[in-house]
Write an enzyme that holds these catalytic residues in place. Structure first.
Site, mmCIF file in Angstrom:
data_model
loop_
_atom_site.group_PDB
_atom_site.id
_atom_site.type_symbol
_atom_site.label_atom_id
_atom_site.label_comp_id
_atom_site.label_asym_id
_atom_site.label_seq_id
_atom_site.Cartn_x
_atom_site.Cartn_y
_atom_site.Cartn_z
ATOM 1 N N ASP A 429 5.210 -7.203 6.479
ATOM 2 C CA ASP A 429 3.854 -6.921 6.934
ATOM 3 C C ASP A 429 3.824 -6.205 8.273
ATOM 4 O OD1 ASP A 429 1.227 -7.295 8.195
ATOM 5 O OD2 ASP A 429 0.780 -8.663 6.560
ATOM 6 N N LEU A 457 -1.607 -7.009 5.824
ATOM 7 C CA LEU A 457 -1.106 -6.219 4.705
ATOM 8 C C LEU A 457 -0.529 -7.086 3.601
ATOM 9 C CD1 LEU A 457 0.459 -3.102 6.458
ATOM 10 C CD2 LEU A 457 -1.881 -3.494 5.662
ATOM 11 N N ASP A 458 0.040 -8.240 3.939
ATOM 12 C CA ASP A 458 0.484 -9.142 2.881
ATOM 13 C C ASP A 458 -0.698 -9.542 1.994
ATOM 14 O OD1 ASP A 458 3.221 -9.305 3.210
ATOM 15 O OD2 ASP A 458 3.129 -10.975 4.609
ATOM 16 N N VAL A 459 -1.835 -9.847 2.635
ATOM 17 C CA VAL A 459 -3.022 -10.234 1.859
ATOM 18 C C VAL A 459 -3.584 -9.040 1.111
ATOM 19 C CG1 VAL A 459 -5.406 -11.044 2.040
ATOM 20 C CG2 VAL A 459 -3.600 -12.206 3.320
ATOM 21 N N GLY A 462 -1.385 -8.132 -1.682
ATOM 22 C CA GLY A 462 -1.563 -9.019 -2.831
ATOM 23 C C GLY A 462 -2.777 -8.633 -3.650
#
Length: 598
Positions: A429, A457-459, A462
């Site tokens: 991220d 960015l991870d969220v 996803g």
């Protein structure tokens, strides 16, 4: 109900028509994604009230979606007020102390991607005979709650945080004044890097835990001497230390640099798999009926081999749409199940992404277990993973391998860089934020660039992963072919920074003005004015007034504003989200699904 098309080159929404209206921050992203998925726009997106989006044509009955900022009477009227109410400002502000607004339209972007997901799911449900999915609504308030769901879960756990919540963290600065991110997931590598730079041993030891947990806590209060060490070293020496230790360093790039290299690629890609499956009907698993019985994906099976956030969140969203999700975990189970803080002995953060999923332990290093996994994929609809690049092929579990067992499979990979950046650093991220200019996009003019320690960015990656899977499932329904779908953190960064990059293209400053989305202090808390009313609100000194009186004063002047949530545990009883947050079987806080279908 649609009849399958015959060409594998058809886009997921190819030959279909769309209309899009609503808040421009949401509608613009919705329109862009529908266009990239192959739909034809009947007119340019309009900024009128709540979003009214329709998709129809090519044998499908129309499906429609409404996108809104907040529920009736909530006072949530734009990006700033949603960030304030949902706790996004509080989490993003942890690195520096007080709550701080993201200068990028993060909850609007997430809402747009979720809206496209809902439309795709509704079309899949229609093709599969699921009723009650022709209309849906998506709220930015729910998207904001989803974005902070792991932090909210930790705040409501049975025990306290495993690491201190206090200001501090990267990026670091070298002697030349260049900002850079440091990344390693290995404590030995961390120690070796700092020893090479002659950092004090006690600071090295004390620094690892907050650095390691910054993904979970959105802050990293490691000893300030570590910043002093890097400020005394030239960048070349810091790079050598990284090379010698195995750590990775990424200099923060500007939005202008990202604009100059941007390739214009979509945030996901689709490639047909296997041969013609016309002799093997696409699976529906069992007869389906009303969406109330489970959602538009009822009867579909998803195998998820995911770690950390990106792939598990994508699968979590697919489960909320009705799919049965089976996690592929290593022998002994996912080690993150025990990551503190816990609720009833299970990691609260882990539950936020994985509650309700089934699990099967598979040793992917063992040939027999790999054959077992291939057999499971033969009966599944989706295989989703975020293993390190090249690992699936090395194991004989890549798309082509599993397509031989199941030509109708949707094979999904959620990665870091999508092979689009030469010499890319580790695809995590904060490194992707640093490399793509997100560090500039999320902070207004006058503040030094810095990637948010909230896992933006991870969220969002996803969310893109779930969007890609749904597009792949719809494409499978329309073509009769299995599909490989790829999404990435880079694609998520490009979606988030698209408005800033567009400003560069128009010759404008990509960054928002100084003071943008800065909450106003009161005697006992904080207030966030709506973006359009920020200048009018800033002339009032609210520091001597309790928050309720300060809010009443602004409202009396005709200015829109809302209270800033600073303690996430307060969200349980917040009237702006009445009845939205509940506790699961383990007692951990759980946020609602981001869509409502009818």
């Amino acid at each position: 109900m649609a009849s399958p098309a015959t060409t594998a080159a058809l886009g997921p929404l190819g030959a279909m028509d769309t209309t899009v209206s609503g808040p421009v921050e949401i509608a613009g992203v919705v329109a862009a994604h529908l266009n990239l998925l192959g739909a034809r726009a009947n007119r340019a997106p309009g900024a009128v009230g709540n979003g009214g989006i329709t998709v129809s044509g090519h044998g499908f009955d129309p499906v429609s979606a409404t996108a809104y900022w907040g529920g009736p009477g909530s006072g949530l009227v734009d990006e700033a007020t949603v960030q304030a109410a949902t706790g996004v400002m509080a989490v993003h502000g942890r690195r520096t102390g007080p709550p701080a607004g993201l200068a990028a339209d993060y909850t609007a972007t997430a809402t747009a991607v979720l809206t496209v997901q809902g439309l795709l799911a509704a079309l899949i449900g229609q093709a599969r005979g699921v009723t009650g999915t022709s209309r849906l609504s998506t709220g930015a308030d729910r998207a904001g709650l989803l974005a902070v769901s792991q932090y909210l879960a930790a705040a409501g756990a049975d025990e306290g945080e495993a690491a201190e919540l206090a200001p501090g963290g990267p990026p670091f600065t070298c002697a030349e004044g260049v900002l850079f991110e440091l990344e390693t997931l290995d404590p030995g590598v961390w120690a070796a890097f700092w020893r090479t730079l002659d950092a004090p041993a006690d600071a090295i030891r004390a620094g690892w835990r907050p650095f390691q947990f910054r993904y979970a806590t959105a802050c990293a209060p490691f000893p300030p001497v570590l910043h002093e060490v890097t400020r005394a070293r030239p960048l070349a020496e810091i790079r050598r230390a990284a090379d010698l230790s195995g750590a990775e360093v990424c200099v923060l790039r500007t939005l202008a640099e990202r604009h100059a290299e941007a390739d214009g690629a979509p945030p996901w890609s689709f490639r047909p798999l296997g041969g013609d499956t016309s002799q093997r009907p696409v699976r529906t698993a069992r007869p389906v009926g009303p969406a109330a019985d489970g959602g538009p994906l009822t009867g579909l099976t998803v195998l998820e081999a995911g770690r950390r956030i990106q792939a598990p969140l994508a699968a979590h969203l697919l489960a909320q749409l009705g799919a049965e999700v089976i996690r592929i975990e290593p022998p002994g189970g996912d080690p993150l199940r025990g990551m503190p803080p816990t609720s009833s002995g299970v990691s609260a953060r882990w539950l936020a992404l994985n509650r309700g999923k089934k699990a099967v332990e598979i040793d992917i290093k063992a040939a027999a277990d790999r054959r077992r996994l291939t057999g499971m994929a033969a009966g599944a609809d989706v295989f989703l993973h975020n293993w390190a690049p090249g690992k699936a092929a090395e194991l004989g579990l890549d798309a082509e391998d599993l397509a031989r067992a199941n030509p109708a499979l949707v094979y999904a990979y959620t990665g870091g860089w999508a092979d689009r950046i030469d010499d890319a650093p580790m695809g995590t991220d904060f490194m992707v934020q640093a490399r793509t200019g997100v560090g500039e996009a999320v902070r207004p003019e006058g503040r030094p660039p810095a990637p948010s320690l909230m896992t933006l960015l991870d969220v969002l990656g996803g969310l893109h992963g779930a969007e890609a899977v749904l597009a792949g499932l719809l494409l499978r329904e329309r073509t009769g072919h299995g599909v490989r779908v790829d999404s990435s953190l880079l694609g998520a960064a490009d979606t988030l920074t698209a408005p800033a990059l567009a400003r560069i293209g128009r010759g404008e400053n990509p960054r928002r003005p100084a003071g943008f989305r800065r909450p106003l202090p009161t005697a006992d808390g904080w207030i966030a004015p709506a973006d359009r009313d920020a200048r009018g609100a800033a002339v009032h000194d609210l520091t001597a007034l309790p928050t309720t009186e300060a809010l009443a004063l602004l409202h009396g002047r005709g200015l829109a504003a809302t209270t800033v949530t600073t303690d996430l545990s307060d969200l349980h009883h917040d009237p702006r989200f009445a009845g939205a947050i509940h506790r699961d079987a383990h007692g951990a806080p759980a946020v609602p699904a981001p869509w409502s279908f009818a």
